[in-house]
Scaffold this active site. Structure first.
Site, PDB file in Angstrom:
ATOM      1  N   CYS A  64      13.668  23.640  -9.879  1.00 28.79           N
ATOM      2  CA  CYS A  64      12.445  22.949  -9.494  1.00 28.79           C
ATOM      3  C   CYS A  64      12.736  21.891  -8.438  1.00 28.79           C
ATOM      4  CB  CYS A  64      11.752  22.280 -10.665  1.00 28.79           C
ATOM      5  SG  CYS A  64      11.506  23.365 -12.057  1.00 28.79           S
ATOM      6  N   LYS A 101      16.663  30.128  -4.427  1.00 28.30           N
ATOM      7  CA  LYS A 101      17.808  30.009  -3.529  1.00 28.30           C
ATOM      8  C   LYS A 101      18.916  29.198  -4.185  1.00 28.30           C
ATOM      9  CE  LYS A 101      19.910  30.509   0.382  1.00 28.30           C
ATOM     10  NZ  LYS A 101      20.636  31.803   0.379  1.00 28.30           N
TER      11      LYS A 101
HETATM   12  C1  G6P Z   1      21.551  31.785  -6.520  1.00 25.22           C
HETATM   13  C2  G6P Z   1      21.263  32.478  -5.198  1.00 25.22           C
HETATM   14  C3  G6P Z   1      22.518  33.210  -4.732  1.00 25.22           C
HETATM   15  C4  G6P Z   1      23.697  32.250  -4.653  1.00 25.22           C
HETATM   16  C5  G6P Z   1      23.926  31.535  -5.985  1.00 25.22           C
HETATM   17  C6  G6P Z   1      24.960  30.429  -5.858  1.00 25.22           C
HETATM   18  O1  G6P Z   1      21.783  32.732  -7.504  1.00 25.22           O
HETATM   19  O2  G6P Z   1      20.196  33.375  -5.335  1.00 25.22           O
HETATM   20  O3  G6P Z   1      22.283  33.771  -3.454  1.00 25.22           O
HETATM   21  O4  G6P Z   1      24.850  32.969  -4.317  1.00 25.22           O
HETATM   22  O5  G6P Z   1      22.696  30.918  -6.393  1.00 25.22           O
HETATM   23  O6  G6P Z   1      24.472  29.451  -4.992  1.00 25.22           O
HETATM   24  P1  G6P Z   1      25.344  28.443  -4.169  1.00 25.22           P
HETATM   25  O7  G6P Z   1      24.344  27.654  -3.379  1.00 25.22           O
HETATM   26  O8  G6P Z   1      26.074  27.603  -5.162  1.00 25.22           O
HETATM   27  O9  G6P Z   1      26.263  29.224  -3.319  1.00 25.22           O
END
Ligand code: G6P
Length: 620
Positions: A2, A615
């Protein structure tokens, strides 16, 4: 998870809140809402769906105020409905708040509050905080306190937070206490921006960019009171704090789609540039090594490292797996890749000279942050490979390496992955040159790395071929992704990409290991995506491919240009340039990004905002 925004000052608040929520949508997009204090009344506008829906609601039902709070939700407790959207009103409308985090004892608290006569409208854990706050406010009033003073509201929030187990960033307004926002945090970030007679709030700094450069990052168990009279920060145990004002590092947010239809496609095409940016100024040709500005750790200490732990989530974890292969091959340092969500609660043996690297695009992933803090608490040097400048992990790590990939907006990570792999390659070169790697070997790696951006440009030319192939495969529901050595993490990443955005099931496996179980899934309806570039074990992977064909499984092969043998075996072939084994992930991941993109499009999915995802996962 959030996103939270807030404002108190002299501007018309709705515009700031909406813009801030748009910028925070990466944290969740199940619903959005705002609350303002308008003529001493709390006005709430909230809608399930994107911030855009809220924006339309505000067009037809506007609000006018210079104080307000807002929220964009990723549902944890309760479905994505209007009722479960924030802000939540407490009691008889005395308070309104937004919350980021998870309240673990919410069921007990809800039962108690229901026993006291509070009526719940939502299934969320957050509404419990709103009623609890109203309850404590009512109790204060019964004791003779004045509900219109900051002190009374502060006391009520303080008593409320003491009853909460779990994590929270809370931003509240009080009907009787005009011109005041009170916020509290434990585990979920809050940033306060200081303007001229105005305060801005965000669950990260993105809503503040362009409004102020002076910021205060609230710490755990601190409560801040923001009003036209100024700002006060009070720690739950140690009382008044003098705020530590920091300068917000502003990054240019190139978030324009340009000629592209989707951010994901734009970001795939940005990879020659983002990889180049990850290497810029970091190749030391004279010394045949890499160099980094921000590791904040002296070479003597680096020489002593006898173990590396890479910790991350999602795609970043896959980049970590490539990193493990690279670090062990070039630097010969035993390397472990840990899911951050596991590492934070595990207690693996770590030597005194274990170095911990977190890998994260956003720098905000809750599990990655918690794992890093746990390792730091144990006294290990913690370094971050991170994209977002000034993010929580970037600020809290002892040092690190920025990706410089620019904003990644598509939820499915693409350019961040290849930038992470690039930085890990540089790190392996650097640590390798401190140990066993010779000058000629280091020079050779540098020359090969310098060619990579152009090689990626050539790789992007496979786009049309992948698009055609996608049309033939978009109706399949199950896929296997298979690769070996450096291409095993690529297989995992390719399968994750497909699942995330097309909702087709896909499993990544080491190509040889599929004989130990997954091969039972293979039939005419289960295609396998084989990553089979030339290299050390090319013939072995070809044998694995034949095993699939023998069971009538359709095969899409990712192979090197000029490979004629593969055409006789695979149903479809996507050609990519030939590179050394250790550079293959940079190249072979690209057709898999295109494949998931086109299959998702053909299946009518929202490529940039896939269902159920965000994201950045800011709850554990
Ligand atoms: C979420 C996103 C992924 C990302 C993961 C880790 O699951 O959808 O695309 O790889 O978080 O995020 P970070 O920002 O820590 O790389």
């Amino acid at each position: 998870m959030c996103g939270i925004v807030g404002y108190v000052g002299h501007r018309d608040v709705a515009g700031f809140l909406l813009e801030g929520l748009h910028r925070l949508e990466y944290r969740g997009y199940d619903s959005a809402g705002i609350a303002v204090l308008q003529n001493d009344e709390i006005k709430v506008r909230k809608k399930a769906g994107r911030v855009q829906e809220l924006s339309s609601e505000l067009d037809s039902n506007p609000v006018q105020s210079s104080i307000g709070i807002g929220h964009t939700r990723w549902a944890t407790h309760g479905e994505a409905t209007n009722e479960n959207s924030h802000p939540h009103i407490g009691g008889n409308g005395e308070v309104v708040l937004v919350h980021n985090g998870v309240i673990e004892n919410y069921i007990d608290l809800r039962n108690q509050l229901q026993g006291l006569g509070f009526v719940f409208k939502s299934q969320t854990d957050s509404e419990v905080i709103a009623h609890l706050l109203a309850h404590h406010l009512q109790e204060q009033v019964k004791l003779g306190e004045d509900a219109s003073t900051k002190e009374t509201c502060l006391k009520a929030l303080e008593l409320t937070t003491r009853k909460l187990n779990g994590t929270y960033g809370i931003v509240a307004m009080f009907k009787e206490c005009s011109n005041t926002i009170i916020c509290a945090r434990a585990g979920s970030p809050l940033v306060i921006g200081i303007g001229k007679d105005e305060y801005f709030l965000g669950s990260d700094s993105s809503p503040l960019i362009g409004y102020t450069e002076d910021v205060v990052y609230l710490s755990d168990y601190e409560i801040a009171i923001l009003s036209s009279d100024g700002m006060e920060i009070i720690h739950r145990d140690s009382g008044h704090q003098s705020p530590s004002i920091q300068t917000l590092k502003q990054v240019s947010a190139d978030s324009d789609l340009g000629d592209f239809e989707h951010y994901m496609l734009k970001e795939i095409y940005e990879q020659p540039q983002s990889i180049e940016n990850a290497m810029r100024g970091r190749l030391d040709e004279d010394e045949a090594t890499a160099k980094f500005g921000g590791l904040n750790i002296d070479p003597q200490q680096l020489r002593k490292i006898d173990r590396i732990v890479l910790t991350a989530c999602g795609t970043s974890w896959h980049a970590g797996l490539v990193g493990e292969y690279l670090l062990e091959e070039f630097a010969r340092i035993p390397t472990e890749v840990e899911y951050a969500s596991e590492l934070r609660y595990r207690n693996p043996p770590m030597t005194d000279n274990t170095m911990v690297f977190t890998i994260t695009q956003s720098g905000e992933t809750a599990d990655t942050l918690a794992a890093m803090r746990e390792c730091k608490r144990k006294g290990h040097p913690t370094l971050a490979i991170c994209n977002v400048v000034g993010s929580t992990i970037a600020r809290e790590a002892d040092g690190g390496i920025y990706l410089h990939a620019g904003p990644e907006i598509g939820v499915a990570s693409t350019k961040a992955f290849t930038s992470q792999v690039t930085v890990l390659t540089l790190l392996a070169l650097y640590l390798g040159r401190m140990r066993h790697l010779s000058q000629p070997a280091g020079s050779r790696i540098i020359q090969q790395l310098k060619e990579i951006p152009d090689i990626i440009r050539k790789t992007l030319k496979c786009h049309e071929a992948v698009k055609d192939i996608s049309e033939r495969y978009c109706h399949y529901e199950n896929f296997l992704y298979l690769g070996r050595l450096y291409n095993f993490p690529v297989a995992l990443e390719g399968a994750l990409k497909l699942k995330e955005i097309s909702y087709s099931h896909a499993e990544g496996y080491p190509a040889a290991e599929m004989k130990q179980g997954p091969i039972a899934l293979v039939d005419e309806k289960t295609p396998s995506v084989f990553i089979v570039p030339r290299g050390n074990i090319y013939p072995k992977v070809l044998s694995n491919l034949e095993e699939i064909k023998a069971r009538k499984g359709p095969v899409i092969a990712i192979a090197c240009e000029g490979d004629t043998r593969i055409e006789q075996l695979a149903d479809d072939v996507i050609y990519v340039p030939d590179v050394e084994d250790y550079l293959q992930p940079l190249v072979t991941s690209i057709p898999l990004q295109f494949l998931s993109y086109h299959i998702a499009l053909l299946r009518g999915c929202n490529v940039d905002r896939p269902r159920n995802l965000a994201k950045s996962v800011t709850v554990e």
